[in-house]
Write a protein that holds these residues in place. Structure first.
Motif, PDB file in Angstrom:
ATOM      1  N   TYR A 353       0.815  -1.433   0.034  1.00 31.65           N
ATOM      2  CA  TYR A 353      -0.096  -0.019  -0.161  1.00 31.65           C
ATOM      3  C   TYR A 353       0.983   1.202  -0.108  1.00 31.65           C
ATOM      4  N   HIS A 357      -1.361   4.280   2.954  1.00 26.95           N
ATOM      5  CA  HIS A 357      -1.298   3.919   4.496  1.00 26.95           C
ATOM      6  C   HIS A 357      -0.677   4.890   5.508  1.00 26.95           C
ATOM      7  N   ILE A 374      -5.590   2.193   6.584  1.00 23.26           N
ATOM      8  CA  ILE A 374      -5.301   1.783   5.041  1.00 23.26           C
ATOM      9  C   ILE A 374      -6.447   2.442   4.099  1.00 23.26           C
TER      10      ILE A 374
END
Length: 377
Positions: A353, A357, A374
Motif C-alpha cells: 500500500y 497507508h 489503509i
C-alpha cells in the motif's frame, strides 16, 4: 511475446513498407508509366528493406550496447552510403531505360519535346547531332546528381529504423527492469509472510504447552482452534494477495480465544470491537502481528494492570485499526526474544500500500498504542 503482439508488430511493419511503396509510386508515376514506376519501386524496396532490417537486427543493437558509440555510428553511416550507391546504380540502369519512348506516361510525352530512339540517343537540334542518355548515365556528374537524393532517401529510412529499434530496446529494458523489480518485491513479500507463521506458532505452542503441563481439559479445544488458524494460514491466506477482512477478524478471535482458554481470568481485560458494516479485502496477516505484540508486552495475566483494547472499522473504503495495550515492567527483556512482527508489517505496508497507508505508534511508560489506516479503495 504474446501472439497478438507479434501479429500487431508484423502488421505495423507491413503497413510501413506499403506506405513507402505508395510514396515511390506517387513520385515515379508522374513522368513514367505505372508499370515502369512499379518496377523501380519494387527494386528500391528490395534494396532498402534488407538494409533496414540489417540495421535494426545488427547495427543498432550493437550501437546501443557498444562501449564505442562513434565506431557504431560510423558503421551506420557506411551502411547508408553503401545503400545510396546501390540505389544509384539501379536507378542509372533502370530509370534510364524508362526514358525510351514507351516508358513515358501519356501525359508527360507532350511536354518533353524530342524522345529518345530505341538506342537511347537524343537528337540535338542546336548542333544537328545527337547525344546518348546512356552516356549521361555513366558515373560522373549525372551519377553524383542521382547519388545525393539516394543518400537522403536511404538515410531517412535508416534513421527511422534506428529510432524505432532504440525505442524498442529502451522499452524492453524498462519492461525487464519492472519485471525484475516486481519479482524482487514478490519474493520479499513471500519471505515476509513466511516469517509470520513461525512467530505465531512459537506463541501458540507455548500456550498449548502450558495447558498440557496443567493437564487442562481445555487443551483439546485450544488444539482445535489452533488447527483452524493453521488452516487459514496454509490454505486461505498463504497463496492469496487479498482476503476478506472478516477472515482476519475470525483469526484474531481464535487467537484471543486461545489465551482466554488458557486463563479465563483475563477475559474481562481484553476488548475487541469490530464494525462489520463493510467486508473489504485486505492483504492477509497484517493485523495479527499487532495483536501478538499486545499480548506479548501487556502482562495480560495481571488482572489489575494488564489490559488490551482492539478496535477495527471500515468506513468508505478506509480501514482503521487501533490496538492499545498496557506495558509490563520487563518489556525490554521480552524484546530480546524476537520482535519481528511490527517491523514486518511496516515493510509489507510499504510494498503493498505505497502512499495509501498510515502507521503511528505511541509509547508511554505504562501504555503502547498503534494506529493503522489503509485506504482500500
Amino acid at each position: 511475446m504474446p501472439k497478438s503482439a507479434t501479429v500487431k508488430t508484423y502488421l505495423s511493419h507491413l503497413a510501413f513498407w506499403l506506405g513507402f511503396l505508395a510514396f515511390y509510386l506517387f513520385v515515379l508515376n508522374g513522368p513514367f508509366t505505372f508499370e515502369k514506376a512499379l518496377i523501380q519501386s519494387v527494386i528500391n524496396l528490395s534494396i532498402i528493406i534488407p538494409l533496414a532490417y540489417f540495421n535494426m537486427v545488427v547495427l543498432t543493437p550493437k550501437y546501443v550496447g557498444s562501449q564505442s558509440k562513434t565506431a557504431s555510428a560510423l558503421l551506420i553511416i557506411l551502411l547508408i552510403m553503401v545503400g545510396a550507391s546501390i540505389l544509384t546504380f539501379f536507378h542509372q540502369v533502370n530509370l534510364l531505360d524508362a526514358y525510351k519512348p514507351d516508358g513515358f506516361a501519356e501525359g508527360a510525352r507532350g511536354f518533353r519535346g524530342p524522345t529518345p530512339d530505341e538506342n537511347m540517343r537524343m537528337p540535338d537540334t542546336e548542333s544537328d547531332g545527337s547525344w546518348s542518355l546512356r552516356g549521361r548515365g555513366r558515373p560522373g556528374a549525372f551519377g553524383m546528381f542521382m547519388w545525393f537524393p539516394m543518400f537522403v532517401q536511404t538515410g531517412t529510412v535508416i534513421l527511422l529504423t534506428t529510432i524505432y529499434k532504440v525505442t524498442q530496446i529502451a522499452s524492453e529494458r524498462q519492461r525487464e527492469t519492472l519485471m525484475l523489480r516486481s519479482e524482487k518485491l514478490d519474493s520479499e513479500l513471500r519471505f515476509l509472510k513466511s516469517q509470520i507463521n513461525p512467530h505465531f506458532l512459537f506463541n501458540a505452542m507455548n500456550n498449548i504447552y502450558t495447558l498440557s503441563l496443567l493437564k487442562s481439559d481445555k487443551t483439546p479445544e485450544v488444539v482445535l482452534k489452533l488447527s483452524d488458524m493453521l488452516k487459514y494460514n496454509i490454505y486461505e491466506s498463504e497463496n492469496k494477495d487479498r482476503v476478506p477482512v472478516s477472515k482476519e477478524v475470525a483469526y484474531i478471535n481464535n487467537y484471543i480465544a486461545i489465551y482466554i482458554l488458557k486463563d479465563n481470568g483475563i477475559k474481562d481485560n481484553i476488548k475487541f470491537e469490530y464494525d462489520p458494516s463493510e467486508d473489504v479485502d485486505i492483504a492477509p496477516m497484517l493485523l495479527i502481528p499487532f495483536v501478538e505484540n499486545a499480548f506479548k508486552h501487556s502482562n495480560i495475566e495481571d488482572a489489575t494492570k494488564g489490559r488490551i483494547s482492539i478496535d477495527l472499522k471500515v468506513e468508505a473504503g478506509l480501514l482503521t485499526f487501533r490496538c492499545q495495550n498496557s506495558l509490563s515492567a520487563n518489556k525490554k527483556s521480552k524484546d530480546k526474544e524476537g520482535g519481528i512482527g511490527i517491523t514486518n508489517v511496516k515493510r509489507r505496508l510499504e510494498l503493498i500500500y505505497p502512499g495509501r497507508h498510515e502507521l503511528k505508534t505511541q509509547e508511554t511508560p505504562s501504555e503502547f498504542t498503534v494506529e493503522m489506516k489503509i485506504l482500500i479503495s
